[in-house]
Design an enzyme around this catalytic site. Structure first.
Site, PDB file in Angstrom:
ATOM      1  N   ARG A 210       0.851  -1.181   0.000  1.00 50.78           N
ATOM      2  CA  ARG A 210       0.000   0.000   0.000  1.00 50.78           C
ATOM      3  C   ARG A 210       0.894   1.240   0.000  1.00 50.78           C
ATOM      4  NH1 ARG A 210      -3.321  -2.722  -1.721  1.00 50.78           N
ATOM      5  NH2 ARG A 210      -5.466  -3.095  -1.015  1.00 50.78           N
ATOM      6  N   GLU A 239      -2.267   7.904  -4.029  1.00 44.98           N
ATOM      7  CA  GLU A 239      -2.642   7.556  -5.405  1.00 44.98           C
ATOM      8  C   GLU A 239      -4.150   7.677  -5.577  1.00 44.98           C
ATOM      9  OE1 GLU A 239      -3.116   2.763  -5.637  1.00 44.98           O
ATOM     10  OE2 GLU A 239      -1.043   3.431  -5.364  1.00 44.98           O
ATOM     11  N   HIS A 256       0.104   0.518  -9.580  1.00 46.67           N
ATOM     12  CA  HIS A 256      -0.616  -0.395  -8.689  1.00 46.67           C
ATOM     13  C   HIS A 256      -1.178  -1.591  -9.457  1.00 46.67           C
ATOM     14  CE1 HIS A 256      -3.086  -0.485  -4.697  1.00 46.67           C
ATOM     15  NE2 HIS A 256      -2.704  -1.694  -5.064  1.00 46.67           N
TER      16      HIS A 256
END
Length: 376
Positions: A210, A239, A256
């Site tokens: 994360r 993000e 991601h």
């Protein structure tokens, strides 16, 4: 027939949620309360924030499922208070993340002329994805140090655990923890300025967990001071918005997508579909994943002789080379919308299991442990 609101970017939704369901596809990041007004179930990914505000009109909603391993985007207390059942898909993309990390390590091995088998790797977080990385690293011959205080203190895991400092001292350090802000071992800014100051420029750091686990501002400040630290980022603090300038310092940068293999996505969809069928008593036969996945572009290869690190790198990158995604990201990222657009339009990526490898008897065990489909 139940109404199921589904993030439009969840693959194989028609195959897995069609039985007894009316599917309504919506953009995951911008799903609105109005779209949930008469929904029975909501199927999401990590971009959807499930909050009291989102659920203010969801009077019929009784099921929320996220086709991801992470759950920090969901306020589970609110769901519990409303009597809404919640399910995630733990471990669905663990193999995908593991392959991403190993692919990235081999990219850096080529750039900086080292053999991964001669290095140590510290794995921060030894759950599903951390374990996947561990297994592959051990198959490569790397020295592994695991840090996971929860598993360590539980005393039920037979593996040997190291301290945070010991794991952080390894040649390569990779993070695989959930995002938590409280509890005994919070992970928010686990890699903060003080920890960064203890890391050497000779080390390699990777984060595919994360974004908020690393203090991105502190990292940028270190790099602006002339640091030569090598790091790989798949996740970013705040993000889809990224701190300007940080991408330029990364060895590899991606939006991601570490867990975005086709197999990983299918696993997540299938796990939540199974939960949905159980909760609503749907008489639905879910398809066999092996019959849903398309044939890979490269399906079979024969390797003669010893599989050295160099040959193994070529074999791994034949299936997936993270440099492809790094190039797309560097050229395509301009703002938050471009970040989501690249995730939405992510090109098909397969796992090593999609490639059947014919090799000498002495090489098969190593290939099998790594996850290739080894010809018997």
């Amino acid at each position: 027939m139940i109404k199921v609101v589904v993030d439009e970017n969840i693959p194989f939704a028609d195959e897995y949620f069609s039985g007894g369901c009316c599917i309504v596809r919506v953009p995951g990041r911008t799903v609105s309360p109005e779209e949930l007004a008469d929904a029975d179930a909501l199927i999401i990914r990590s971009v959807t924030r499930v909050s009291d505000e989102l659920l203010c009109r969801a009077d019929k909603l009784s099921f929320v499922g996220t086709c991801t391993i992470g759950t920090d985007h969901v306020d589970q207390k609110i769901l519990a208070d409303r009597g809404i059942k919640f399910f995630s898909a733990p471990g669905c993309n663990r193999n995908s993340v593991g392959e991403y990390i190993i692919s990235a390590i081999f990219v850096l091995a080529r750039r900086y002329c080292f053999d991964p088998a001669e290095l140590s790797i510290g794995i921060i977080g030894a759950g599903n994805t951390g374990t996947s990385v561990m297994n592959k690293a051990l198959a490569l011959g790397m020295k592994v140090r695991l840090y996971d205080p929860y598993l360590d203190e539980a005393g039920t895991d037979p593996r040997i655990f190291s301290s945070f400092e010991e794991a952080l001292s390894c040649d390569i350090v990779t993070f695989h923890v959930p995002l938590t802000r409280d509890g005994k071992y919070p992970t928010y800014h686990l890699l903060d300025k003080d920890v960064l100051d203890s890391v050497s420029d000779s080390q390699i750091l990777l984060n595919a967990s994360r974004g908020d686990v690393w203090d991105n501002r502190a990292l940028l400040e270190r790099m602006n001071r002339g640091s030569k630290l090598r790091f790989v980022l798949d996740v970013w603090e705040h993000e889809p918005k990224i701190i300007p300038g940080l991408i330029d310092y990364t060895e590899l940068a991606t939006p991601h997508i570490a867990g975005y293999s086709l197999e990983g996505k299918l696993n997540g969809t299938a796990m939540i579909a199974r939960r949905l069928s159980e909760c609503f008593g749907l008489d639905a036969t879910l398809p066999d994943p092996r019959l849903v996945l398309p044939a890979a572009d490269c399906r079979e290869i024969t390797v003669d002789g010893e599989i050295t690190s160099g040959r193994l790198m070529k074999l791994i990158h034949l299936v997936y080379n993270v440099e492809r995604d790094d190039g797309i990201f560097r050229c395509g990222y301009t703002d938050e919308k471009s970040f989501d657009r690249m995730r939405k339009n992510y090109p098909v990526r397969r796992e090593w299991s999609s490639l059947k490898v014919k090799a000498a008897d002495s090489q098969r065990n190593k290939l099998k442990k790594l996850g290739f489909d080894v010809d018997e």
